[in-house]
Design a protein around this motif. Structure first.
Motif, PDB file in Angstrom:
ATOM      1  N   VAL A 133       0.809  -1.223   0.000  1.00  0.00           N
ATOM      2  CA  VAL A 133       0.000   0.000   0.000  1.00  0.00           C
ATOM      3  C   VAL A 133       0.838   1.268   0.000  1.00  0.00           C
ATOM      4  N   SER A 134       2.137   1.164   0.238  1.00  0.00           N
ATOM      5  CA  SER A 134       2.989   2.354   0.229  1.00  0.00           C
ATOM      6  C   SER A 134       4.429   1.923  -0.022  1.00  0.00           C
ATOM      7  N   GLN A 135       5.200   2.839  -0.623  1.00  0.00           N
ATOM      8  CA  GLN A 135       6.589   2.516  -0.943  1.00  0.00           C
ATOM      9  C   GLN A 135       7.416   3.793  -0.994  1.00  0.00           C
ATOM     10  N   ILE A 136       8.629   3.713  -0.461  1.00  0.00           N
ATOM     11  CA  ILE A 136       9.618   4.781  -0.582  1.00  0.00           C
ATOM     12  C   ILE A 136      10.789   4.202  -1.359  1.00  0.00           C
ATOM     13  N   GLU A 137      10.949   4.618  -2.597  1.00  0.00           N
ATOM     14  CA  GLU A 137      12.016   4.069  -3.437  1.00  0.00           C
ATOM     15  C   GLU A 137      13.359   4.672  -3.061  1.00  0.00           C
ATOM     16  N   CYS A 138      14.405   3.842  -3.140  1.00  0.00           N
ATOM     17  CA  CYS A 138      15.755   4.331  -2.891  1.00  0.00           C
ATOM     18  C   CYS A 138      16.274   5.015  -4.157  1.00  0.00           C
ATOM     19  N   PHE A 146       7.613  -2.378  -6.144  1.00  0.00           N
ATOM     20  CA  PHE A 146       6.345  -3.097  -6.143  1.00  0.00           C
ATOM     21  C   PHE A 146       5.250  -2.134  -6.573  1.00  0.00           C
ATOM     22  N   ARG A 147       4.363  -2.595  -7.403  1.00  0.00           N
ATOM     23  CA  ARG A 147       3.216  -1.787  -7.783  1.00  0.00           C
ATOM     24  C   ARG A 147       2.257  -1.697  -6.592  1.00  0.00           C
ATOM     25  N   ILE A 148       1.820  -0.476  -6.272  1.00  0.00           N
ATOM     26  CA  ILE A 148       0.875  -0.306  -5.175  1.00  0.00           C
ATOM     27  C   ILE A 148      -0.401  -1.092  -5.494  1.00  0.00           C
ATOM     28  N   GLY A 149      -0.838  -1.876  -4.527  1.00  0.00           N
ATOM     29  CA  GLY A 149      -1.982  -2.761  -4.737  1.00  0.00           C
ATOM     30  C   GLY A 149      -1.582  -4.170  -5.113  1.00  0.00           C
ATOM     31  N   GLU A 150      -0.286  -4.385  -5.378  1.00  0.00           N
ATOM     32  CA  GLU A 150       0.188  -5.728  -5.732  1.00  0.00           C
ATOM     33  C   GLU A 150       0.057  -6.656  -4.534  1.00  0.00           C
ATOM     34  N   ARG A 151      -0.308  -7.890  -4.814  1.00  0.00           N
ATOM     35  CA  ARG A 151      -0.479  -8.900  -3.769  1.00  0.00           C
ATOM     36  C   ARG A 151       0.642  -9.928  -3.837  1.00  0.00           C
ATOM     37  N   ARG A 152       0.995 -10.445  -2.659  1.00  0.00           N
ATOM     38  CA  ARG A 152       2.012 -11.480  -2.573  1.00  0.00           C
ATOM     39  C   ARG A 152       1.573 -12.576  -1.611  1.00  0.00           C
TER      40      ARG A 152
END
Length: 273
Positions: A133-138, A146-152
């Motif tokens: 649901v959230s990501q901070i890219e380096c 990861f695409r927001i909303g992607e499931r694993r």
């Protein structure tokens, strides 16, 4: 003697089915399928979208017209491609407002990215999957995204294993009875082996995805707790195995675990003793 027959009463509970709504419900299901397909891509033309949803082009075009009228989808005349519209963003923001972790956790995630130099992810537990649901890219040219909303799958994800380690015994037993899909040569598919690893994760407070979902990528994760002491979310640092080496795992694990604890505190959460 006059016999009075009482009218038969319908049991309370489930409302009587209205057959006139069947067609409407089917159209709604199809429209939702279109939105889900568009959310997985950066743009699809009518033919591509029809193939992705399994709907006839005429039906797809009709439903797109309705969705476009509500700004839920948008059409690019130059490319003839359809994509998610601005109104879908407004609806999605309601989820962010309801889940304070997305706002409260962002500063801590940014700090963790700067300290580790790797991409930081936040995911929520949804049934037996994690949803990013959230990501901070380096800032590295080669990085995990990861695409927001992607499931694993839980068993092949750093955050997933961190959450599994805190799952109630009955729920965990239910999960371990399911087939564990092999995604790479390193994916743990044996329930007993996974159970042993979860015990170790619970003791140290952080988990590792050692190329178990994607070859060449590692992830270190820890659980985030809510006010009831439940592990309902998790954060992770992810990157190529060439940078997230075995020698860094202990330091990264402590950093991720400490950041997860900070986020838990910010949302009023805590780990039950």
């Amino acid at each position: 003697m006059k016999v009075i027959t009482e009218p038969q009463r319908r049991p309370r509970g489930r409302p009587r089915e209205d057959l006139s709504d069947t067609k409407t419900n089917q159209s709604l299901e199809k429209a939702l399928g279109i939105l889900k397909s568009l959310s997985d891509h950066d743009g699809l033309n009518l033919t591509e979208l029809s193939e992705a949803t399994g709907l006839p082009p005429s039906t797809t075009h009709r439903l797109l017209g309705t969705l476009a009228a509500h700004n839920l989808v948008a059409h690019d005349e130059a490319t003839q491609k359809w994509s998610i519209g601005i109104e879908a963003l407004r609806i999605g923001m309601a989820f962010q407002r309801r889940n304070q972790i997305l706002i409260a956790g962002r500063p801590a995630m940014i700090e963790l990215m700067e300290v580790t130099g790797e991409t930081v992810n936040l995911a929520l537990l949804d049934d037996f999957q994690v949803v990013f649901v959230s990501q901070i890219e380096c800032h590295e040219p080669i990085r995990a995204c990861f695409r927001i909303g992607e499931r694993r799958a839980l068993h092949a994800s750093g955050i997933g294993k961190a959450l599994l380690a805190e799952m109630p015994d009955a729920r965990l037993k239910q999960f371990l009875q399911r087939p564990l899909l092999r995604l790479t040569d390193k994916t743990i598919t044996d329930p007993d082996r996974l159970h042993d690893e979860l015990s170790h994760i619970r003791q140290q407070g952080w988990s590792v995805d050692d190329e178990e979902a994607n070859p060449g990528m590692r992830c270190v994760a820890a659980a985030v707790y809510n006010a009831f002491g439940e592990a309902h979310a998790g954060i992770s640092v992810s990157g190529p195995s060439s940078r997230i080496t075995p020698e860094r795992l202990n330091d990264l694990g402590r950093q991720v675990r400490d950041t997860a604890a900070r986020i838990s505190s910010l949302i009023g959460g805590h780990l039950l003793a």
